[in-house]
Scaffold this motif. Structure first.
Motif, PDB file in Angstrom:
ATOM      1  N   THR A  16     -33.233  -7.793 123.217  1.00 58.29           N
ATOM      2  CA  THR A  16     -32.511  -7.059 122.177  1.00 58.29           C
ATOM      3  C   THR A  16     -33.420  -6.055 121.496  1.00 58.29           C
ATOM      4  N   ARG A  17     -34.604  -6.501 121.128  1.00 59.38           N
ATOM      5  CA  ARG A  17     -35.552  -5.635 120.424  1.00 59.38           C
ATOM      6  C   ARG A  17     -35.984  -4.465 121.308  1.00 59.38           C
ATOM      7  N   LEU A  18     -36.211  -4.721 122.600  1.00 63.07           N
ATOM      8  CA  LEU A  18     -36.658  -3.662 123.506  1.00 63.07           C
ATOM      9  C   LEU A  18     -35.564  -2.615 123.738  1.00 63.07           C
ATOM     10  N   ILE A  19     -34.317  -3.071 123.921  1.00 63.92           N
ATOM     11  CA  ILE A  19     -33.213  -2.121 124.114  1.00 63.92           C
ATOM     12  C   ILE A  19     -32.995  -1.316 122.837  1.00 63.92           C
ATOM     13  N   LEU A  20     -33.054  -1.994 121.688  1.00 66.31           N
ATOM     14  CA  LEU A  20     -32.891  -1.313 120.415  1.00 66.31           C
ATOM     15  C   LEU A  20     -33.980  -0.266 120.219  1.00 66.31           C
ATOM     16  N   SER A  21     -35.200  -0.588 120.613  1.00 64.12           N
ATOM     17  CA  SER A  21     -36.314   0.354 120.507  1.00 64.12           C
ATOM     18  C   SER A  21     -36.061   1.595 121.370  1.00 64.12           C
ATOM     19  N   GLN A  25     -35.727   5.381 119.928  1.00 59.05           N
ATOM     20  CA  GLN A  25     -36.683   6.396 120.391  1.00 59.05           C
ATOM     21  C   GLN A  25     -36.022   7.496 121.216  1.00 59.05           C
ATOM     22  N   GLY A  26     -34.706   7.368 121.433  1.00 55.85           N
ATOM     23  CA  GLY A  26     -33.987   8.401 122.158  1.00 55.85           C
ATOM     24  C   GLY A  26     -34.055   8.284 123.665  1.00 55.85           C
ATOM     25  N   GLN A  27     -34.640   7.188 124.157  1.00 58.33           N
ATOM     26  CA  GLN A  27     -34.685   6.981 125.610  1.00 58.33           C
ATOM     27  C   GLN A  27     -33.295   6.639 126.145  1.00 58.33           C
ATOM     28  N   ILE A  28     -32.502   6.024 125.307  1.00 53.24           N
ATOM     29  CA  ILE A  28     -31.081   5.789 125.591  1.00 53.24           C
ATOM     30  C   ILE A  28     -30.326   6.491 124.466  1.00 53.24           C
ATOM     31  N   ALA A  57     -25.683  -9.624 120.820  1.00 54.45           N
ATOM     32  CA  ALA A  57     -26.367  -9.381 119.540  1.00 54.45           C
ATOM     33  C   ALA A  57     -26.282  -7.913 119.159  1.00 54.45           C
ATOM     34  N   LEU A  58     -26.495  -7.018 120.126  1.00 56.23           N
ATOM     35  CA  LEU A  58     -26.433  -5.574 119.859  1.00 56.23           C
ATOM     36  C   LEU A  58     -25.016  -5.159 119.450  1.00 56.23           C
ATOM     37  N   GLY A 247     -36.800  -8.709 114.480  1.00 51.26           N
ATOM     38  CA  GLY A 247     -36.904  -7.377 115.041  1.00 51.26           C
ATOM     39  C   GLY A 247     -35.590  -6.787 115.445  1.00 51.26           C
ATOM     40  N   PHE A 248     -34.469  -7.325 114.941  1.00 52.81           N
ATOM     41  CA  PHE A 248     -33.156  -6.847 115.306  1.00 52.81           C
ATOM     42  C   PHE A 248     -32.703  -5.686 114.445  1.00 52.81           C
ATOM     43  N   TYR A 249     -33.233  -5.614 113.243  1.00 54.01           N
ATOM     44  CA  TYR A 249     -32.710  -4.628 112.295  1.00 54.01           C
ATOM     45  C   TYR A 249     -33.869  -4.023 111.541  1.00 54.01           C
ATOM     46  N   LYS A 250     -33.850  -2.714 111.340  1.00 53.01           N
ATOM     47  CA  LYS A 250     -34.918  -2.041 110.610  1.00 53.01           C
ATOM     48  C   LYS A 250     -34.323  -1.120 109.574  1.00 53.01           C
TER      49      LYS A 250
END
Length: 251
Positions: A16-21, A25-28, A57-58, A247-250
């Motif tokens: 979840t954290r990696l996909i969210l990152s 970051q605009g990679q997705i 979760a996302l 690390g799910f929400y910032k």
């Protein structure tokens, strides 16, 4: 001196954290379709169930949409583009809680009457809906699972054969659709319950109605609706902090 408990991230939390990152970051990019569960599983080197938990979760946090038969897409408007905290799945919990309170009062009455008044057509309709719920679970079809959930509760009201109760349930249909989707996410994500367990609860409610067991039907529907209410009470006011810790929400 008390021992310090060191908590480690679970597999789905890491994914979840990696996909969210990647999204941040605009990679997705917004609106982009994510790879399939199989492809994500290969890419991250984890099982498909781990990927499904991460996507759940996302979705609960408002970052992705799961479209019926169409895959998973990043939201066109991201939570971070709206306002801080918009990605919190527990945001607006008070509204959900109020709807749950209304549902509990209303559905305890309808299920009691349904256990007394249900006929063969009512039971056949409930069975058909349960079959749809089971197929949705097997196919991991969130959309149809949510629709069948709403229809099941509406069918119980119909089985009460009280026109005013049926009208009240009909008037709540839209809100019911909104809150069932949200409460199912809360239940799966926070309580770690499974779709099979949810299906089993609905089957047990059906059996109580079919056998005319009014007290059992009332007990089951109350427990069913209280479960998510307890999650909301448990999480009230701490959800954002908890998600940040994982690390799910910032902000």
């Amino acid at each position: 001196m008390h021992p310090i408990k060191v908590e480690t991230e679970k597999g789905h939390e890491i994914v979840t954290r990696l996909i969210l990152s990647q999204i941040e970051q605009g990679q997705i990019v917004p609106g982009q379709k994510l790879p399939s569960v199989v492809d994500l599983s290969i890419s991250f080197g984890v099982g498909r169930s781990t990927i499904r938990e991460a996507l759940s979760a996302l979705k609960a946090m408002g970052w992705v949409d799961v479209r019926h038969g169409g895959g998973t897409f990043v939201k066109k408007i991201l939570p971070s583009d709206v306002q801080p905290g918009a990605g919190d799945p527990f945001l607006g919990a008070e509204s959900v809680r109020e709807i749950l309170e209304v549902r509990k009062v209303l559905e305890v009455g309808t299920v009691a009457l349904a256990a007394d008044r249900r006929n063969k057509d009512d039971l056949n309709k409930l069975q058909t809906i349960l079959t749809r719920m089971e197929l949705a679970m097997i196919n991991n079809d969130t959309y149809d699972g949510e629709r069948a959930d709403v229809e099941f509760h509406s069918a119980i009201a119909a089985a009460s054969h009280n026109s005013l109760l049926i009208q009240l349930m009909d008037s709540l249909t839209q809100r019911l659709t909104e809150t069932i989707g949200k409460t199912r996410e809360l239940w799966f994500y926070e309580d770690k319950s499974s779709a099979s367990r949810l299906l089993e609860e609905h089957k047990n409610i059906y059996e109580a109605i079919a056998h005319g067991d009014k007290s059992r039907a009332v007990e089951l529907i109350e427990a069913h609706l209280t479960k998510v209410e307890n999650v909301l009470n448990k999480r009230g006011g701490t959800s954002t902090t908890e998600l940040e810790r994982h690390g799910f929400y910032k902000k």
